[in-house]
Write an enzyme that holds these catalytic residues in place. Structure first.
Site, PDB file in Angstrom:
ATOM      1  N   ARG A   1      35.919 -51.540 -16.217  1.00  0.00           N
ATOM      2  CA  ARG A   1      37.336 -51.317 -15.863  1.00  0.00           C
ATOM      3  C   ARG A   1      37.466 -50.080 -14.965  1.00  0.00           C
ATOM      4  O   ARG A   1      38.224 -50.086 -13.995  1.00  0.00           O
ATOM      5  CB  ARG A   1      38.174 -51.138 -17.135  1.00  0.00           C
ATOM      6  CG  ARG A   1      38.382 -52.434 -17.893  1.00  0.00           C
ATOM      7  CD  ARG A   1      39.010 -52.210 -19.251  1.00  0.00           C
ATOM      8  NE  ARG A   1      39.259 -53.494 -19.923  1.00  0.00           N
ATOM      9  CZ  ARG A   1      39.340 -53.642 -21.241  1.00  0.00           C
ATOM     10  NH1 ARG A   1      39.196 -52.595 -22.043  1.00  0.00           N
ATOM     11  NH2 ARG A   1      39.571 -54.829 -21.751  1.00  0.00           N
TER      12      ARG A   1
ATOM     13  N   HIS B   1      34.025 -46.248 -27.983  1.00  0.00           N
ATOM     14  CA  HIS B   1      34.817 -47.348 -27.406  1.00  0.00           C
ATOM     15  C   HIS B   1      36.153 -47.271 -28.137  1.00  0.00           C
ATOM     16  O   HIS B   1      36.389 -47.964 -29.118  1.00  0.00           O
ATOM     17  CB  HIS B   1      34.121 -48.688 -27.629  1.00  0.00           C
ATOM     18  CG  HIS B   1      34.974 -49.875 -27.243  1.00  0.00           C
ATOM     19  ND1 HIS B   1      35.478 -50.051 -25.972  1.00  0.00           N
ATOM     20  CD2 HIS B   1      35.427 -50.933 -27.966  1.00  0.00           C
ATOM     21  CE1 HIS B   1      36.193 -51.160 -25.935  1.00  0.00           C
ATOM     22  NE2 HIS B   1      36.177 -51.717 -27.138  1.00  0.00           N
TER      23      HIS B   1
ATOM     24  N   VAL C   1      36.358 -64.339 -28.706  1.00  0.00           N
ATOM     25  CA  VAL C   1      35.306 -63.553 -28.052  1.00  0.00           C
ATOM     26  C   VAL C   1      33.977 -64.319 -28.081  1.00  0.00           C
ATOM     27  O   VAL C   1      33.285 -64.424 -27.065  1.00  0.00           O
ATOM     28  CB  VAL C   1      35.154 -62.165 -28.720  1.00  0.00           C
ATOM     29  CG1 VAL C   1      33.953 -61.419 -28.154  1.00  0.00           C
ATOM     30  CG2 VAL C   1      36.420 -61.336 -28.530  1.00  0.00           C
TER      31      VAL C   1
ATOM     32  N   ASP D   1      34.757 -50.773 -20.795  1.00  0.00           N
ATOM     33  CA  ASP D   1      35.582 -49.682 -20.259  1.00  0.00           C
ATOM     34  C   ASP D   1      35.021 -49.209 -18.914  1.00  0.00           C
ATOM     35  O   ASP D   1      35.761 -48.888 -17.994  1.00  0.00           O
ATOM     36  CB  ASP D   1      35.606 -48.503 -21.245  1.00  0.00           C
ATOM     37  CG  ASP D   1      35.952 -48.957 -22.655  1.00  0.00           C
ATOM     38  OD1 ASP D   1      37.132 -49.077 -22.965  1.00  0.00           O
ATOM     39  OD2 ASP D   1      35.015 -49.230 -23.428  1.00  0.00           O
TER      40      ASP D   1
ATOM     41  N   VAL E   1      29.497 -56.594 -31.288  1.00  0.00           N
ATOM     42  CA  VAL E   1      30.660 -56.635 -30.387  1.00  0.00           C
ATOM     43  C   VAL E   1      31.958 -56.379 -31.153  1.00  0.00           C
ATOM     44  O   VAL E   1      32.892 -55.771 -30.627  1.00  0.00           O
ATOM     45  CB  VAL E   1      30.727 -58.002 -29.646  1.00  0.00           C
ATOM     46  CG1 VAL E   1      31.991 -58.120 -28.816  1.00  0.00           C
ATOM     47  CG2 VAL E   1      29.504 -58.190 -28.744  1.00  0.00           C
TER      48      VAL E   1
ATOM     49  N   ARG F   1      41.536 -48.978 -32.954  1.00  0.00           N
ATOM     50  CA  ARG F   1      40.360 -49.764 -33.351  1.00  0.00           C
ATOM     51  C   ARG F   1      39.790 -49.281 -34.687  1.00  0.00           C
ATOM     52  O   ARG F   1      39.296 -50.069 -35.481  1.00  0.00           O
ATOM     53  CB  ARG F   1      39.279 -49.660 -32.278  1.00  0.00           C
ATOM     54  CG  ARG F   1      39.649 -50.396 -31.013  1.00  0.00           C
ATOM     55  CD  ARG F   1      38.489 -50.459 -30.044  1.00  0.00           C
ATOM     56  NE  ARG F   1      38.874 -51.146 -28.830  1.00  0.00           N
ATOM     57  CZ  ARG F   1      39.276 -50.529 -27.726  1.00  0.00           C
ATOM     58  NH1 ARG F   1      39.347 -49.220 -27.686  1.00  0.00           N
ATOM     59  NH2 ARG F   1      39.616 -51.217 -26.657  1.00  0.00           N
TER      60      ARG F   1
HETATM   61  P1  6V0 Z   1      39.020 -64.230 -33.613  1.00  0.00           P
HETATM   62  O1  6V0 Z   1      39.425 -65.150 -32.520  1.00  0.00           O
HETATM   63  O2  6V0 Z   1      39.940 -64.044 -34.760  1.00  0.00           O
HETATM   64  O3  6V0 Z   1      37.587 -64.692 -34.122  1.00  0.00           O
HETATM   65  C1  6V0 Z   1      36.904 -64.058 -35.157  1.00  0.00           C
HETATM   66  C2  6V0 Z   1      36.027 -65.096 -35.808  1.00  0.00           C
HETATM   67  O4  6V0 Z   1      35.212 -64.464 -36.802  1.00  0.00           O
HETATM   68  C3  6V0 Z   1      36.811 -66.207 -36.525  1.00  0.00           C
HETATM   69  O5  6V0 Z   1      36.447 -67.474 -36.007  1.00  0.00           O
HETATM   70  C4  6V0 Z   1      36.402 -66.053 -37.996  1.00  0.00           C
HETATM   71  O6  6V0 Z   1      36.351 -67.282 -38.696  1.00  0.00           O
HETATM   72  C5  6V0 Z   1      35.023 -65.428 -37.837  1.00  0.00           C
HETATM   73  N1  6V0 Z   1      34.531 -64.798 -39.062  1.00  0.00           N
HETATM   74  C6  6V0 Z   1      35.207 -64.005 -39.945  1.00  0.00           C
HETATM   75  N2  6V0 Z   1      34.392 -63.643 -40.949  1.00  0.00           N
HETATM   76  C7  6V0 Z   1      33.179 -64.194 -40.702  1.00  0.00           C
HETATM   77  C8  6V0 Z   1      31.927 -64.189 -41.357  1.00  0.00           C
HETATM   78  N3  6V0 Z   1      31.750 -63.516 -42.501  1.00  0.00           N
HETATM   79  N4  6V0 Z   1      30.890 -64.887 -40.816  1.00  0.00           N
HETATM   80  C9  6V0 Z   1      31.043 -65.572 -39.671  1.00  0.00           C
HETATM   81  N5  6V0 Z   1      32.216 -65.623 -38.986  1.00  0.00           N
HETATM   82  C10 6V0 Z   1      33.270 -64.945 -39.496  1.00  0.00           C
HETATM   83  O7  6V0 Z   1      38.754 -62.751 -33.024  1.00  0.00           O
HETATM   84  P2  6V0 Z   1      38.211 -62.401 -31.565  1.00  0.00           P
HETATM   85  O8  6V0 Z   1      37.120 -63.332 -31.226  1.00  0.00           O
HETATM   86  O9  6V0 Z   1      39.361 -62.251 -30.640  1.00  0.00           O
HETATM   87  O10 6V0 Z   1      37.620 -60.928 -31.821  1.00  0.00           O
HETATM   88  C11 6V0 Z   1      36.421 -60.759 -32.552  1.00  0.00           C
HETATM   89  C12 6V0 Z   1      36.071 -59.281 -32.637  1.00  0.00           C
HETATM   90  O11 6V0 Z   1      35.762 -58.765 -31.346  1.00  0.00           O
HETATM   91  C13 6V0 Z   1      37.222 -58.394 -33.179  1.00  0.00           C
HETATM   92  O12 6V0 Z   1      36.696 -57.437 -34.068  1.00  0.00           O
HETATM   93  C14 6V0 Z   1      37.731 -57.712 -31.910  1.00  0.00           C
HETATM   94  O13 6V0 Z   1      38.367 -56.473 -32.183  1.00  0.00           O
HETATM   95  C15 6V0 Z   1      36.439 -57.522 -31.155  1.00  0.00           C
HETATM   96  N6  6V0 Z   1      36.553 -57.234 -29.734  1.00  0.00           N
HETATM   97  C16 6V0 Z   1      35.670 -56.349 -29.234  1.00  0.00           C
HETATM   98  C17 6V0 Z   1      35.732 -55.960 -27.915  1.00  0.00           C
HETATM   99  C18 6V0 Z   1      34.765 -54.930 -27.396  1.00  0.00           C
HETATM  100  O14 6V0 Z   1      34.905 -54.427 -26.264  1.00  0.00           O
HETATM  101  N7  6V0 Z   1      33.760 -54.563 -28.160  1.00  0.00           N
HETATM  102  C19 6V0 Z   1      36.714 -56.507 -27.047  1.00  0.00           C
HETATM  103  C20 6V0 Z   1      37.574 -57.444 -27.557  1.00  0.00           C
HETATM  104  C21 6V0 Z   1      37.564 -57.858 -28.941  1.00  0.00           C
END
Ligand code: 6V0
Length: 302
Positions: A151, A175, A15, A148, A118, A88
């Site tokens: 969408r 959400h 993300v 949403d 986010v 979620r």
């Molecule tokens: P990902 O690809 O696993 O990336 C998460 C990143 O966070 C990784 O690179 C971790 O190393 C990093 N991380 C973990 N702990 C820490 C910390 N303490 N400090 C700094 N970095 C850290 O996950 P992705 O990017 O796919 O998703 C990230 C988040 O976005 C999740 O909680 C999803 O559920 C959420 N989303 C929210 C959406 C929305 O509509 N609000 C939509 C999609 C995903």
């Protein structure tokens, strides 16, 4: 280059990287800072994104959490994501700890910074980010039901054969599972959606399911969603950086409901400038109340 334009992205996973990619092509940031607990991820994403940055002419670099705390806008995408079939709200415990760590490591956070949350569950985490950061409520926003809502508008655009951008409709509330569509307030070309002949044939429950279930379908097929939220978060940053005062459905503290959930809000330099009260039918109002109640029950634990 404009003021209010130094943006930190904390969490450089799918993300965070999608957001950085979408943002750099808007050419509105003086600098994009990438932060993650994993130095390898920061290095890899910055090296890769820098190739794109050379085309977009946006400066992008790895940064420390302390530097992120001094940015104009801090977007938090750090944390665990949903697993296939997982609601979620189940993510809270895991991501509460991450968020506590993120906010703690960025101290002192600039008092005029805007935090855009986010990570999921975004409404509860926005509430927690506000409490932990100590920033005023208007400066801590969640991406909420923006995705949403896009969408929904795309789906309605197909039904009504009109560009989604010409549809004024909102998904409100959580959400997540308890979100609701404000059908009565939706308009196309200033005309109430409910007055169109096509409206009578809409299966509202089915539309609601398509909109709220899309994330899970994508997760089932490829394990994660990131382009849509990356583009939406970039658009929100754009609105803040340029003080555009666009009305977006975002997660905010809504006094009327006494909880953090998505309502249409005017967004600009200082974050939220105004929260709008949407005219709802009795049934819609009850559904939004139910969404607020569901969120309040969890909020009270934090
Ligand atoms: P990902 O690809 O696993 O990336 C998460 C990143 O966070 C990784 O690179 C971790 O190393 C990093 N991380 C973990 N702990 C820490 C910390 N303490 N400090 C700094 N970095 C850290 O996950 P992705 O990017 O796919 O998703 C990230 C988040 O976005 C999740 O909680 C999803 O559920 C959420 N989303 C929210 C959406 C929305 O509509 N609000 C939509 C999609 C995903």
């Amino acid at each position: 280059m404009v003021s209010h334009s130094r943006v930190a992205i904390v969490g450089a996973g799918a993300v965070g990287a999608s957001l950085a990619y979408a943002l750099m092509f808007k050419n509105i940031c003086s600098e994009i800072l990438i932060v993650d607990v994993s130095p390898d991820i920061v290095k890899a994403q910055v090296l890769d994104l820098a190739d794109a940055a050379s085309v977009s002419h946006t400066r992008i670099r790895g940064a420390t959490p302390e530097e992120a705390g001094q940015a104009d806008i801090i977007v938090i995408t750090a944390g665990a994501k949903q697993r296939d079939g997982e609601p979620r709200t189940k993510l809270i415990e895991r991501n509460y700890r991450v968020l506590k760590n993120v906010i703690g490591s960025m101290q002192p956070i600039r008092q005029d910074a805007v935090i855009l949350m986010v990570s999921n569950p975004v409404d509860i985490l926005t509430h927690i980010a506000r409490k932990l950061s100590g920033l005023p409520a208007n400066q801590v926003i969640g991406s909420g039901t923006y995705l949403d809502t896009t969408r929904l508008c795309v789906h309605l655009g197909e039904i009504f054969d009109v560009n989604p951008q010409s549809i004024n409709a909102f998904v409100l509330g959580e959400h997540g599972d308890s979100q609701m569509i404000a059908w009565d307030a939706a308009t196309i070309g200033g005309q109430p959606l409910t007055s169109f002949p096509e409206y009578q044939n809409i299966d509202k429950k089915a539309v609601s399911k398509i909109v709220s279930g899309k994330a899970m379908e994508i997760i089932r097929l490829k394990g994660a969603t990131f382009y849509g939220i990356g583009a939406c978060a970039a658009d929100l940053v754009h609105t803040i950086v340029l003080n555009k005062k666009v009305i977006h459905p975002v997660s905010v503290y809504a006094e009327k409901y006494g909880v953090t959930l998505s309502m249409p809000a005017k967004v600009g330099w200082e974050g939220i400038q105004h929260v709008y009260d949407v005219p709802l039918s009795k049934e819609e109002e009850e559904r939004l109340q139910a969404s607020a109640d569901a969120l309040r029950e969890i909020e009270q634990l934090y």
